[in-house]
Write an enzyme that holds these catalytic residues in place. Structure first.
Site, PDB file in Angstrom:
ATOM      1  CG  ASN A 140      -9.376 -15.782 -23.447  1.00 18.20           C
ATOM      2  OD1 ASN A 140     -10.355 -15.536 -22.764  1.00 18.20           O
ATOM      3  ND2 ASN A 140      -8.149 -15.768 -22.959  1.00 18.20           N
TER       4      ASN A 140
ATOM      5  CB  CYS B 253      -8.357 -10.672 -33.539  1.00 19.57           C
ATOM      6  SG  CYS B 253      -8.513 -12.196 -32.571  1.00 19.57           S
TER       7      CYS B 253
ATOM      8  CB  CYS C 251      -8.548 -14.212 -29.890  1.00 22.19           C
ATOM      9  SG  CYS C 251      -6.772 -14.293 -30.069  1.00 22.19           S
TER      10      CYS C 251
ATOM     11  CD  GLU D  42     -10.054  -9.999 -29.482  1.00 27.47           C
ATOM     12  OE1 GLU D  42      -9.953 -11.200 -29.110  1.00 27.47           O
ATOM     13  OE2 GLU D  42      -9.217  -9.136 -29.196  1.00 27.47           O
TER      14      GLU D  42
ATOM     15  CB  CYS E 287      -3.770 -10.538 -31.268  1.00 25.58           C
ATOM     16  SG  CYS E 287      -4.703 -11.802 -32.161  1.00 25.58           S
TER      17      CYS E 287
ATOM     18  CD  GLU F 224      -5.163 -19.291 -22.085  1.00 23.75           C
ATOM     19  OE1 GLU F 224      -4.888 -20.046 -21.129  1.00 23.75           O
ATOM     20  OE2 GLU F 224      -4.775 -18.105 -22.154  1.00 23.75           O
TER      21      GLU F 224
HETATM   22 ZN   LIG Z   1      -6.717 -12.260 -31.230  1.00 18.66          ZN
END
Ligand SMILES: [Zn+2]
Length: 125
Positions: free
Chosen positions: A43, A88, A54, A56, A85, A45
């Site tokens: 990830n 993803c 993310c 993934e 999430c 940010e």
């Molecule tokens: Zn995600």
């Protein structure tokens, strides 16, 4: 080393490179292709939170840029074994609706639970 063990290790290693100064929630992901290659993501940010990506999706996009789209399995490493999430899940479903997913708790040694995108994201778009 088994294929799953290698995938779990790759996800845990990728997690170490996460850029998560705001949430402190580090995530690493690794996706294995039908060619047996593993692509990693973490990830990343941003101060503008919605720009965060993310792990993934980072792993999937990493594989795509290398010319691979046939995914067999993904390992996702977090501190508490979180599932991917919704965003993803949608991206993963684009390429591999029945993807095998290893949800990993990144401890020493890591522990994992096996699930699938079909279970996590039925009736996808
Ligand atoms: Zn995600």
């Amino acid at each position: 080393m088994s294929q799953d063990t290698a995938l779990i290790s790759a996800a845990c290693e990728a997690r170490q490179h996460a850029f998560a100064p705001y949430s402190q929630y580090r995530v690493g992901a690794a996706v294995r292709t039908s060619q047996g290659h593993i692509y990693r993501g973490c990830n990343v940010e941003n101060k503008s939170y919605s720009l965060t990506i993310c792990a993934e999706r980072a792993a999937v996009f990493n594989a795509i840029q290398a010319g691979e789209q046939d995914f067999e399995a993904m390992a996702i490493a977090t501190e508490d074994g979180a599932a991917p999430c919704g965003a993803c899940r949608q991206v993963l479903a684009e390429f591999a609706p029945e993807l095998s997913i290893l949800v990993v708790t990144a401890q020493t040694p890591p522990t994992s639970t096996k699930t699938s995108l079909k279970l996590l994201f039925p009736d996808h778009f």
